[in-house]
Design an enzyme around this catalytic site. Sequence first.
Site, mmCIF file in Angstrom:
data_model
loop_
_atom_site.group_PDB
_atom_site.id
_atom_site.type_symbol
_atom_site.label_atom_id
_atom_site.label_comp_id
_atom_site.label_asym_id
_atom_site.label_seq_id
_atom_site.Cartn_x
_atom_site.Cartn_y
_atom_site.Cartn_z
ATOM 1 C CB CYS A 104 -0.863 0.110 1.125
ATOM 2 S SG CYS A 104 -2.175 -1.253 1.255
ATOM 3 N NE ARG A 119 6.896 0.505 -2.475
ATOM 4 C CZ ARG A 119 7.045 1.120 -1.405
ATOM 5 N NH1 ARG A 119 6.367 1.173 -0.148
ATOM 6 N NH2 ARG A 119 8.659 2.288 -1.006
ATOM 7 C CD1 TRP A 123 -0.370 -6.267 -1.223
ATOM 8 C CD2 TRP A 123 -0.323 -6.392 -3.688
ATOM 9 N NE1 TRP A 123 -0.080 -7.262 -1.890
ATOM 10 C CE2 TRP A 123 0.382 -7.740 -3.083
ATOM 11 C CE3 TRP A 123 -0.040 -5.620 -4.511
ATOM 12 C CZ2 TRP A 123 0.633 -8.211 -4.300
ATOM 13 C CZ3 TRP A 123 0.532 -6.112 -5.839
ATOM 14 C CH2 TRP A 123 0.480 -6.814 -5.608
ATOM 15 C CG ASN A 180 0.112 1.277 3.888
ATOM 16 O OD1 ASN A 180 -0.685 1.699 3.298
ATOM 17 N ND2 ASN A 180 1.601 1.994 3.248
ATOM 18 N N GLY A 181 -0.582 -2.043 6.647
ATOM 19 C CA GLY A 181 -0.291 -2.755 7.617
ATOM 20 C C GLY A 181 -1.487 -3.464 7.964
ATOM 21 C CD GLU A 195 23.841 -15.258 -4.933
ATOM 22 O OE1 GLU A 195 23.339 -16.099 -5.763
ATOM 23 O OE2 GLU A 195 23.820 -13.818 -5.534
ATOM 24 C CE LYS A 224 25.450 -12.569 -7.701
ATOM 25 N NZ LYS A 224 24.389 -12.162 -7.660
ATOM 26 C CD GLU A 241 25.978 -13.372 -12.148
ATOM 27 O OE1 GLU A 241 24.417 -13.624 -12.522
ATOM 28 O OE2 GLU A 241 25.658 -12.438 -10.266
ATOM 29 C CG HIS A 276 32.577 -38.132 -2.477
ATOM 30 N ND1 HIS A 276 32.472 -39.186 -2.189
ATOM 31 C CD2 HIS A 276 32.001 -37.538 -1.135
ATOM 32 C CE1 HIS A 276 31.975 -39.122 -0.451
ATOM 33 N NE2 HIS A 276 32.334 -38.610 -0.174
ATOM 34 C CE LYS A 312 18.463 -6.569 -11.677
ATOM 35 N NZ LYS A 312 19.341 -7.151 -11.243
HETATM 36 N N1 HGA Z 1 -4.752 -4.554 5.750
HETATM 37 C C1 HGA Z 1 -5.730 -3.050 5.151
HETATM 38 C C2 HGA Z 1 -4.187 -1.988 4.508
HETATM 39 C C3 HGA Z 1 -3.221 -3.290 3.950
HETATM 40 C C4 HGA Z 1 -1.723 -3.549 3.218
HETATM 41 O O1 HGA Z 1 -1.344 -2.504 4.356
HETATM 42 N N2 HGA Z 1 -0.938 -3.586 2.453
HETATM 43 O O2 HGA Z 1 0.282 -3.975 2.307
HETATM 44 C C5 HGA Z 1 -6.258 -3.378 3.822
HETATM 45 O O3 HGA Z 1 -6.638 -5.005 2.898
HETATM 46 O O4 HGA Z 1 -6.794 -3.022 3.236
#
Ligand code: HGA
Length: 611
Positions: free
Chosen positions: A2, A27, A75, A100-101, A484, A488, A491, A507, A606
């Site tokens: 988010c 994102r 998100w 967010n969260g 890895e 590197k 590469e 072996h 890339k």
């Molecule tokens: N939990 C909230 C916000 C989601 C979020 O931070 N996503 O990265 C929701 O589901 O809307």
Amino acid sequence: MCGIVGAVAERNITTILIEGLKRLEYRGYDSAGLAVYSAQGALERRRRIGKVSELEAAVAAQPLSGKLGIAHTRWATHGAPSEHNAHPHFSGHDLAVVHNGIIENHEELREQLKGLGYVFSSETDTEVIVHLLHHTLKTQPDLTEALKVAVKQLHGAYGLAVISAKQPDRLVAARSGSPLVIGLGHGENFLASDQLALRQVTDRFMYLEEGDIAEIRRDKVSIWNQAGQAVQREAVQYHEGAEAADKGEYRHFMLKEIHEQPTVVQRTLEGRLGSDHVLVQAFGPQAAELFAKVRNVQIVACGTSYHAGMVARYWLEELAGIPCQVEVASEFRYRKVVVQPDTLFVSISQSGETADTLAALRNAKELGFLASLAICNVGISSLVRESDLTLLTLAGPEIGVASTKAFTTQLVSLMLLTLALGQVRGTLGAGVEADLVEQLRRLPVRLGEALAMDATIEKISELFADKHHTLFLGRGAQFPVAMEGALKLKEISYIHAEAYPAGELKHGPLALVDNDMPVVTVAPNNELLEKLKSNLQEVRARGGQLVVFADEQARMSNGEGTHVIAMPHIADALAPILYTIPLQLLSYYVAVLKGTDVDQPRNLAKSVTVE
Ligand code: HGA
């Protein structure tokens, strides 16, 4: 992930909000929305499923303007991507929040708030915040003070911003587990989850710290810390190039990206850790339900991402007791695969456009996997769009062709997956999750300590510059780290390098060892250490030069032809992440000595979007 943008100004801020959202859009998103305080003295909102351009079109069709506003790209973690679940969420007509969260106690709060007569219009966890604040305002009418009281009841992770039509002189915000930054203007101020969103309007920023509450007015910013004390946070001038697609003070993008690892690992952890556990919903709204059914994991990836998957196999089986298979995508996609029941298909890719990995995912859909999870650095990629669940690595743009910060953030994400699966399945040993969560929080500092070994490693690199072959050894989860390291070196320095599990030395590969073949070893600090020491004796007896990266507590010392480099002590499970750093630096300095094109090594590209 988010994105949040907020503004309080003397001009119309609608386009600033939309432009800010666009800058965060890379994102990933599933919906976007904004709310502004209009000249009519009311909050007006527009929300749309899909890209920010959909929201922009909605605003163009039905214009709104105001000098105070908040905006969000979502998100989803709780509740499907839909317009009614899109932020901002309202309580009544006067109070709006973006978040967010993850609010972990949202079910309990929802029940309490329903009991108080609140009607919910979304399935999100976020909506409890706005009703809770609305309820708190009844006894504590000042918006800032009410927020201080209300957040005390929230468990989980949040970065949030609130506006009220009743107190339109300010934007209030709180940070706990998800980042927020204040952008300082002249007679106007801003807020965002990432400073990137605000570069159009300011170059001066103030970063909120864990537990901070902020009141942002047009001409004043006030901040209180977790203990409720008024605090000053330093205003930082942003210099173009510090994070943008610019090398800044570094000679190569690769070196810059190696040094960004403490920051991006921190960012990848943010919003995903509770007090002593991983927030399972960070993997998506259906994660808990799906994870409960997972009995096996199949990981598919290419190159560096494949090595991250190899490390995860050790973690998933050792820590979470979940059988795991790992395969390179170009093989997986073309062979007949027998799928065990209830297997989670996990694809790993920096770009999310890796052709073989994408094709493997598409095949997997026909093969009867339980569900698919993408671990990816690009939220708008095909891999993410086509998977059921996603965990984004928040490494930021990686320009160097040889992957560095994408790898370590993939490892961190895979550790989160291990703990989340183990948590839901109840297969983790007692205290394992709490301990590793604590260790993960300290990881950025440990990575910083490893980076401080830069000069030592630069010196050691001289041993390699005139060599044509190098052997890398590891045991346990350090074996993929050795792989890895070898990749590197190949590469970017074009030195032929091979990685072996140390026990395999006798072996075959021991036949190659002579004083022209340096042997690099990443030593585990567990029961395998003594066995590894014997393997190293086998090398020394053949005149091979040894470079050993070992825990400072491992009691290994320098000797004739043996260079021991002491590593900061770290929990065994997280050692693969830490020991990656010196191997990246080693390849880098060898390549610099050889004068190769570090950032764009010959014959490589890339994002491998072709077979
Ligand atoms: N939990 C909230 C916000 C989601 C979020 O931070 N996503 O990265 C929701 O589901 O809307």
